[in-house]
Design a protein around this motif. Structure first.
Motif, PDB file in Angstrom:
ATOM      1  N   ARG A 228       0.834  -1.218   0.000  1.00 40.34           N
ATOM      2  CA  ARG A 228       0.000   0.000   0.000  1.00 40.34           C
ATOM      3  C   ARG A 228       0.860   1.256   0.000  1.00 40.34           C
ATOM      4  O   ARG A 228       0.475   2.287  -0.589  1.00 40.34           O
ATOM      5  CB  ARG A 228      -0.916  -0.012   1.246  1.00 40.34           C
ATOM      6  CG  ARG A 228      -1.792   1.217   1.423  1.00 40.34           C
ATOM      7  CD  ARG A 228      -2.794   1.322   0.308  1.00 40.34           C
ATOM      8  NE  ARG A 228      -3.666   2.465   0.448  1.00 40.34           N
ATOM      9  CZ  ARG A 228      -3.348   3.720   0.147  1.00 40.34           C
ATOM     10  NH1 ARG A 228      -2.136   3.985  -0.339  1.00 40.34           N
ATOM     11  NH2 ARG A 228      -4.210   4.703   0.286  1.00 40.34           N
ATOM     12  N   GLU A 229       2.051   1.193   0.622  1.00 41.75           N
ATOM     13  CA  GLU A 229       2.960   2.332   0.681  1.00 41.75           C
ATOM     14  C   GLU A 229       3.873   2.397  -0.536  1.00 41.75           C
ATOM     15  O   GLU A 229       4.815   3.199  -0.559  1.00 41.75           O
ATOM     16  CB  GLU A 229       3.793   2.266   1.955  1.00 41.75           C
ATOM     17  CG  GLU A 229       2.961   2.398   3.228  1.00 41.75           C
ATOM     18  CD  GLU A 229       3.762   2.078   4.477  1.00 41.75           C
ATOM     19  OE1 GLU A 229       4.941   1.687   4.350  1.00 41.75           O
ATOM     20  OE2 GLU A 229       3.205   2.228   5.578  1.00 41.75           O
ATOM     21  N   SER A 230       3.612   1.518  -1.518  1.00 43.15           N
ATOM     22  CA  SER A 230       4.374   1.510  -2.775  1.00 43.15           C
ATOM     23  C   SER A 230       5.847   1.195  -2.580  1.00 43.15           C
ATOM     24  O   SER A 230       6.714   1.722  -3.294  1.00 43.15           O
ATOM     25  CB  SER A 230       4.226   2.868  -3.494  1.00 43.15           C
ATOM     26  OG  SER A 230       2.872   3.155  -3.751  1.00 43.15           O
ATOM     27  N   LYS A 231       6.157   0.317  -1.627  1.00 41.12           N
ATOM     28  CA  LYS A 231       7.533  -0.116  -1.436  1.00 41.12           C
ATOM     29  C   LYS A 231       7.942  -1.042  -2.582  1.00 41.12           C
ATOM     30  O   LYS A 231       7.109  -1.725  -3.187  1.00 41.12           O
ATOM     31  CB  LYS A 231       7.690  -0.839  -0.102  1.00 41.12           C
ATOM     32  CG  LYS A 231       7.314   0.003   1.112  1.00 41.12           C
ATOM     33  CD  LYS A 231       8.219   1.209   1.276  1.00 41.12           C
ATOM     34  CE  LYS A 231       7.865   1.985   2.546  1.00 41.12           C
ATOM     35  NZ  LYS A 231       8.699   3.196   2.703  1.00 41.12           N
ATOM     36  N   SER A 232       9.232  -1.080  -2.864  1.00 41.95           N
ATOM     37  CA  SER A 232       9.721  -1.918  -3.954  1.00 41.95           C
ATOM     38  C   SER A 232       9.587  -3.392  -3.595  1.00 41.95           C
ATOM     39  O   SER A 232       9.607  -3.757  -2.407  1.00 41.95           O
ATOM     40  CB  SER A 232      11.191  -1.597  -4.234  1.00 41.95           C
ATOM     41  OG  SER A 232      12.007  -2.011  -3.156  1.00 41.95           O
ATOM     42  N   PRO A 233       9.437  -4.274  -4.581  1.00 46.21           N
ATOM     43  CA  PRO A 233       9.334  -5.716  -4.296  1.00 46.21           C
ATOM     44  C   PRO A 233      10.519  -6.256  -3.504  1.00 46.21           C
ATOM     45  O   PRO A 233      10.339  -7.088  -2.616  1.00 46.21           O
ATOM     46  CB  PRO A 233       9.261  -6.335  -5.699  1.00 46.21           C
ATOM     47  CG  PRO A 233       8.704  -5.247  -6.557  1.00 46.21           C
ATOM     48  CD  PRO A 233       9.233  -3.971  -6.003  1.00 46.21           C
ATOM     49  N   ALA A 234      11.730  -5.783  -3.810  1.00 46.83           N
ATOM     50  CA  ALA A 234      12.911  -6.250  -3.076  1.00 46.83           C
ATOM     51  C   ALA A 234      12.822  -5.847  -1.611  1.00 46.83           C
ATOM     52  O   ALA A 234      13.153  -6.638  -0.720  1.00 46.83           O
ATOM     53  CB  ALA A 234      14.180  -5.682  -3.717  1.00 46.83           C
ATOM     54  N   LEU A 235      12.386  -4.616  -1.343  1.00 44.17           N
ATOM     55  CA  LEU A 235      12.264  -4.153   0.035  1.00 44.17           C
ATOM     56  C   LEU A 235      11.167  -4.922   0.770  1.00 44.17           C
ATOM     57  O   LEU A 235      11.304  -5.239   1.963  1.00 44.17           O
ATOM     58  CB  LEU A 235      11.969  -2.653   0.061  1.00 44.17           C
ATOM     59  CG  LEU A 235      11.870  -2.018   1.452  1.00 44.17           C
ATOM     60  CD1 LEU A 235      13.176  -2.205   2.217  1.00 44.17           C
ATOM     61  CD2 LEU A 235      11.502  -0.536   1.347  1.00 44.17           C
ATOM     62  N   VAL A 236      10.084  -5.234   0.089  1.00 41.35           N
ATOM     63  CA  VAL A 236       8.999  -6.017   0.701  1.00 41.35           C
ATOM     64  C   VAL A 236       9.536  -7.364   1.169  1.00 41.35           C
ATOM     65  O   VAL A 236       9.293  -7.790   2.296  1.00 41.35           O
ATOM     66  CB  VAL A 236       7.843  -6.206  -0.301  1.00 41.35           C
ATOM     67  CG1 VAL A 236       6.834  -7.217   0.238  1.00 41.35           C
ATOM     68  CG2 VAL A 236       7.152  -4.874  -0.572  1.00 41.35           C
ATOM     69  N   ARG A 237      10.300  -8.030   0.310  1.00 43.35           N
ATOM     70  CA  ARG A 237      10.850  -9.341   0.680  1.00 43.35           C
ATOM     71  C   ARG A 237      11.831  -9.215   1.843  1.00 43.35           C
ATOM     72  O   ARG A 237      11.801 -10.010   2.780  1.00 43.35           O
ATOM     73  CB  ARG A 237      11.540  -9.977  -0.529  1.00 43.35           C
ATOM     74  CG  ARG A 237      10.595 -10.341  -1.678  1.00 43.35           C
ATOM     75  CD  ARG A 237      11.320 -11.124  -2.751  1.00 43.35           C
ATOM     76  NE  ARG A 237      10.448 -11.463  -3.869  1.00 43.35           N
ATOM     77  CZ  ARG A 237      10.368 -10.770  -4.990  1.00 43.35           C
ATOM     78  NH1 ARG A 237      11.111  -9.673  -5.150  1.00 43.35           N
ATOM     79  NH2 ARG A 237       9.554 -11.153  -5.951  1.00 43.35           N
ATOM     80  N   GLU A 238      12.709  -8.224   1.772  1.00 40.35           N
ATOM     81  CA  GLU A 238      13.727  -8.070   2.813  1.00 40.35           C
ATOM     82  C   GLU A 238      13.111  -7.763   4.174  1.00 40.35           C
ATOM     83  O   GLU A 238      13.606  -8.218   5.205  1.00 40.35           O
ATOM     84  CB  GLU A 238      14.708  -6.967   2.420  1.00 40.35           C
ATOM     85  CG  GLU A 238      15.618  -7.352   1.264  1.00 40.35           C
ATOM     86  CD  GLU A 238      16.564  -6.223   0.878  1.00 40.35           C
ATOM     87  OE1 GLU A 238      16.547  -5.191   1.584  1.00 40.35           O
ATOM     88  OE2 GLU A 238      17.302  -6.378  -0.101  1.00 40.35           O
TER      89      GLU A 238
END
Length: 256
Positions: A228-238
């Motif tokens: 929802r906060e538009s974080k990058s996919p890599a950051l979501v996983r990390e």
């Protein structure tokens, strides 16, 4: 399906049946209606005194349902799924989520909120409330089965005492000694078997399920909020790998 629960119950029943077969196979000798009434009736009555009727109605079926079912998606797979969803949202926007099909109902709920454009606080409050209510019902189920497991041996002892009282009161009539002794011994047997093979193991299994669901649903909530906060996919996983054991985190990130 969690096969460990079914295998364990079948193994326990097979153990008891095998012992009876070794002793001659007279299953009728191991049944006594008075012992059944005192153990099951007494344990259920004591459990109803401990909990409101609504808790028992929720707890008993939920225990049977979740003791035999396992999560459809492992936390590691959830992180991978959330990473792919984050990539889709970044490329095509939240509206693309309307065509996404997932097996986990709680994750599907979060995706609907994203697709409908709800604000962060609404999503967070609603999903956390749903998670907490679900965990509360699981905990209620665990408490109900544990209470039944605690009461069954005690009521088995009550049946034993009643059988001995009947036996000693009829010492002059040998025909009544056998049934009274059967009630005394079988009540203890029923209480011990029900408690240690069914009720207490199911209570512990529900407690384990509660912890698993807490981790998985908290992971989903955090993942949905990050998307929802538009974080990058890599950051979501990390940021989500912290929910996994340390020895599996590196493997997941490398695979991603």
């Amino acid at each position: 399906m969690d096969i460990a629960t079914g295998v364990g119950l079948l193994a326990g029943i097979a153990t008891v049946v095998t012992l009876i077969m070794i002793d001659g196979g007279n299953f009728g000798a191991y049944f006594d209606k008075h012992a059944v009434i005192v153990v099951f009736g007494g344990a259920m009555a004591a459990t109803m005194v401990r909990f409101p009727f609504s808790v028992i109605l929720h707890g008993l079926p939920m225990g049977l349902r979740y003791a035999f079912n396992s999560r459809s998606i492992h936390p590691g797979d959830l992180i991978g799924e959330l990473g792919r969803i984050a990539e889709l949202v970044r490329k095509s926007g939240p509206m693309a989520l309307e065509n996404v099909q997932v097996d986990d109902t709680f994750l599907a709920q979060g995706l609907r909120y994203l697709a409908d454009g709800y604000d962060r606080e609404f999503i967070k409050d609603t999903m956390e409330r749903d998670r907490d209510i679900f965990l509360m019902h699981l905990e209620e189920g665990s408490k109900v089965y544990r209470a039944f497991g605690d009461c069954a041996p005690a009521w088995g002892m009550v049946g034993t005492i009643l059988g001995m009282v009947t036996m000693f009161a009829n010492m002059s009539d040998p025909s009544k000694l056998g049934p009274a002794m059967a009630t005394a011994l079988l009540a203890t047997l029923y209480g011990a078997v029900i408690s240690n093979l069914v009720a207490l193991p199911l209570a512990d299994k529900l407690h384990v399920k509660l912890e698993e669901e807490n981790v998985s649903r908290s992971l989903i909530i955090d993942g949905i909020l990050l998307i929802r906060e538009s974080k990058s996919p890599a950051l979501v996983r990390e940021m989500l790998v912290s929910y996994l054991p340390e020895h599996t985190r590196g493997e997941l990130l490398e695979a991603a």
